[in-house]
Every structure is written in C-alpha cells, then in structure tokens.
Design a protein around this motif. Structure first.
Motif, PDB file in Angstrom:
ATOM      1  N   VAL A  52      28.782  83.478 -45.467  1.00 58.98           N
ATOM      2  CA  VAL A  52      29.731  82.507 -45.999  1.00 58.98           C
ATOM      3  C   VAL A  52      29.052  81.576 -46.992  1.00 58.98           C
ATOM      4  O   VAL A  52      27.989  81.022 -46.701  1.00 58.98           O
ATOM      5  CB  VAL A  52      30.364  81.683 -44.862  1.00 58.98           C
ATOM      6  N   VAL A  53      29.662  81.423 -48.151  1.00 59.19           N
ATOM      7  CA  VAL A  53      29.205  80.442 -49.137  1.00 59.19           C
ATOM      8  C   VAL A  53      29.807  79.096 -48.759  1.00 59.19           C
ATOM      9  O   VAL A  53      31.001  78.997 -48.476  1.00 59.19           O
ATOM     10  CB  VAL A  53      29.636  80.837 -50.555  1.00 59.19           C
ATOM     11  N   THR A  54      28.996  78.058 -48.734  1.00 62.30           N
ATOM     12  CA  THR A  54      29.459  76.735 -48.309  1.00 62.30           C
ATOM     13  C   THR A  54      29.246  75.702 -49.411  1.00 62.30           C
ATOM     14  O   THR A  54      28.573  75.955 -50.413  1.00 62.30           O
ATOM     15  CB  THR A  54      28.721  76.276 -47.040  1.00 62.30           C
ATOM     16  N   ALA A  55      29.834  74.537 -49.198  1.00 62.40           N
ATOM     17  CA  ALA A  55      29.682  73.408 -50.116  1.00 62.40           C
ATOM     18  C   ALA A  55      29.207  72.193 -49.324  1.00 62.40           C
ATOM     19  O   ALA A  55      29.216  72.188 -48.087  1.00 62.40           O
ATOM     20  CB  ALA A  55      30.999  73.102 -50.818  1.00 62.40           C
TER      21      ALA A  55
ATOM     22  N   GLY B 114      41.418  76.930 -52.939  1.00 60.53           N
ATOM     23  CA  GLY B 114      41.862  76.964 -54.329  1.00 60.53           C
ATOM     24  C   GLY B 114      42.981  75.982 -54.605  1.00 60.53           C
ATOM     25  O   GLY B 114      43.024  75.362 -55.673  1.00 60.53           O
ATOM     26  N   ILE B 115      43.884  75.807 -53.648  1.00 59.20           N
ATOM     27  CA  ILE B 115      44.979  74.842 -53.813  1.00 59.20           C
ATOM     28  C   ILE B 115      44.430  73.423 -53.907  1.00 59.20           C
ATOM     29  O   ILE B 115      44.905  72.606 -54.713  1.00 59.20           O
ATOM     30  CB  ILE B 115      45.975  74.955 -52.646  1.00 59.20           C
ATOM     31  N   ASP B 116      43.418  73.118 -53.100  1.00 61.26           N
ATOM     32  CA  ASP B 116      42.799  71.789 -53.166  1.00 61.26           C
ATOM     33  C   ASP B 116      42.204  71.536 -54.549  1.00 61.26           C
ATOM     34  O   ASP B 116      42.283  70.421 -55.083  1.00 61.26           O
ATOM     35  CB  ASP B 116      41.704  71.657 -52.106  1.00 61.26           C
TER      36      ASP B 116
ATOM     37  N   MET C 163      33.615  79.280 -56.451  1.00 58.89           N
ATOM     38  CA  MET C 163      34.730  80.061 -55.917  1.00 58.89           C
ATOM     39  C   MET C 163      35.205  81.099 -56.919  1.00 58.89           C
ATOM     40  O   MET C 163      35.516  82.237 -56.547  1.00 58.89           O
ATOM     41  CB  MET C 163      35.867  79.127 -55.509  1.00 58.89           C
ATOM     42  N   ARG C 164      35.253  80.732 -58.191  1.00 57.99           N
ATOM     43  CA  ARG C 164      35.688  81.694 -59.219  1.00 57.99           C
ATOM     44  C   ARG C 164      34.649  82.792 -59.405  1.00 57.99           C
ATOM     45  O   ARG C 164      34.992  83.976 -59.519  1.00 57.99           O
ATOM     46  CB  ARG C 164      35.916  80.954 -60.543  1.00 57.99           C
ATOM     47  N   HIS C 165      33.375  82.404 -59.440  1.00 59.43           N
ATOM     48  CA  HIS C 165      32.301  83.373 -59.657  1.00 59.43           C
ATOM     49  C   HIS C 165      32.193  84.355 -58.485  1.00 59.43           C
ATOM     50  O   HIS C 165      31.996  85.559 -58.693  1.00 59.43           O
ATOM     51  CB  HIS C 165      30.977  82.637 -59.844  1.00 59.43           C
ATOM     52  N   ARG C 166      32.339  83.833 -57.271  1.00 57.85           N
ATOM     53  CA  ARG C 166      32.221  84.682 -56.078  1.00 57.85           C
ATOM     54  C   ARG C 166      33.549  85.345 -55.707  1.00 57.85           C
ATOM     55  O   ARG C 166      33.585  86.172 -54.813  1.00 57.85           O
ATOM     56  CB  ARG C 166      31.737  83.841 -54.902  1.00 57.85           C
ATOM     57  N   LYS C 167      34.614  84.936 -56.367  1.00 59.80           N
ATOM     58  CA  LYS C 167      35.957  85.464 -56.083  1.00 59.80           C
ATOM     59  C   LYS C 167      36.332  85.270 -54.614  1.00 59.80           C
ATOM     60  O   LYS C 167      36.727  86.195 -53.911  1.00 59.80           O
ATOM     61  CB  LYS C 167      36.047  86.939 -56.467  1.00 59.80           C
TER      62      LYS C 167
END
Length: 208
Positions: free
Chosen positions: A79-82, A117-119, A95-99
């Motif tokens: 999982v990619v996290t922030a 994505g909605i956020d 998010m765009r790069h990792r789709k």
C-alpha cells in the motif's frame, strides 16, 4: 493545502478476520469503496469493493459458506501511503502516477486518515475558489520575472480582490494564470486588461 486538510478522519477500518460478506455490506452501508485492514494498530493493507467482487466471483456459490472468506486472504498488502503534512498536489500526483483510488494517511506508523480521489477533487474546488461567488479571468503571460506581479498589480489598482490564483506553464515560454476575483464584472476587467497589453483568454472578447 495539506493532506490533513482534506483527509477523512477517523477512518473506518476492518480486521483481517472480517469476512468478505461483512466487509462488502459495510462498504455499501457507508457508501465508500476502500477499507483499510488493520491489526494491532498497524496497517496491513487495503481491500476495495472491486477486490471483493473479484474474489467472490471465483467462489462456488453452492459451497458451504461462499461469503466466509476472510479479508486477510484477499487484502492488497503493498500500500502506498501519505503523511498528514504532505501537500495535496503531491498526493494527487502519486495517486495519478500509481493509478490508485486512495491513500491511507499514516503518522508515526498509526492510521490517522484516508484521502480519496473525491477528496482531492474537493480540494481542487477549494483551491480555485469556485465554491464562492466570484468571477473568472484567464490570462496568458510571458514566462519572465515580474509578469504575474504586473497582473496582480493591475487588479489591485482596480480595487479588485483576488480569491484564488493558479498558474501553470505552457509551451513557447508562456504561463497561463487563472484568477478568481470578487466581482462578476469580468468583461469590463478583461477589456481593461487588454487595453493594458495583457492577452486575456477568458472571458472572450465580445463580438460587438
């Protein structure tokens, strides 16, 4: 604007022992698409509505308990996290790069939020000022020192308050500036900008 300003918190999560049926019911009830999977306070991964549908499509519906498969058996573990202090534009880029459709937000190893994505679309609306009553100007500027200051100085000289200002580079050594201002009389402003030598892209010049 930072991730902490747009993330959802507290986060609805499940344990790895949760069944797919229970997880899917929870997703439907809450109107969400992503469920972090947590054990002993640590993030194990993410399960989505798509993961559950794909997993259950391979199960034998006549089996002893087709919905009893546990989330831990299908969870996505890489999982990619922030982090709460990450800028929202960096989260959007990841998010765009990792789709991917979401980023769990970790602070000191603890799950403190989730951003989707909605956020990020909501963040874009806030950044552009479109949610407030305002007018819109779009101006192409030469990509050189002082041009943006010249634009904001012109608006200040007209007593116009800027609600938001975004700019991005274009080919040919130009920058496009999108400005939200506290007036709806943007055609008059555009006319004045053109007379001052600015290339105004929006609002378009009136045909009369």
């Amino acid at each position: 604007m930072l991730v902490k300003d747009v993330m959802k918190s507290p986060v609805l999560s499940v344990g790895p022992e949760t069944t797919l049926e229970e997880a899917y019911r929870l997703l439907l009830e809450k109107g969400i698409r992503h469920l972090p999977v947590v054990k002993d306070g640590k993030l194990l991964g993410i399960v989505t509505d798509r993961d559950i549908r794909l997993a259950t499509s391979h199960l034998n519906p006549k089996g002893p308990c087709p919905g009893c498969t546990q989330v831990g058996e299908v969870v996505t573990k890489e999982v990619v996290t922030a982090h709460p202090l990450d800028p929202v534009e960096e989260a959007a880029f990841v998010m765009r790069h990792r789709k991917i459709g979401c980023l769990p937000v970790l602070e000191d190893g603890e799950l403190v939020g989730i951003v989707t994505g909605i956020d990020l679309l909501d963040a874009l609306l806030r950044l552009t000022g479109v949610t407030e009553p305002s007018g819109r100007l779009e101006v192409r500027l030469p990509d050189r020192v002082g041009e943006l200051a010249r634009l904001t100085g012109f608006l200040a000289g007209r007593g116009v308050n800027i609600h938001s200002l975004l700019s991005y580079p274009e080919e040919g050594e130009y920058v496009r500036a999108v400005v939200r201002v506290n007036t709806l009389e943007t055609h008059l402003l555009a006319q004045g900008l053109r007379e001052a030598g600015f290339e105004v892209l929006w609002p378009p010049k009136k045909p009369w």
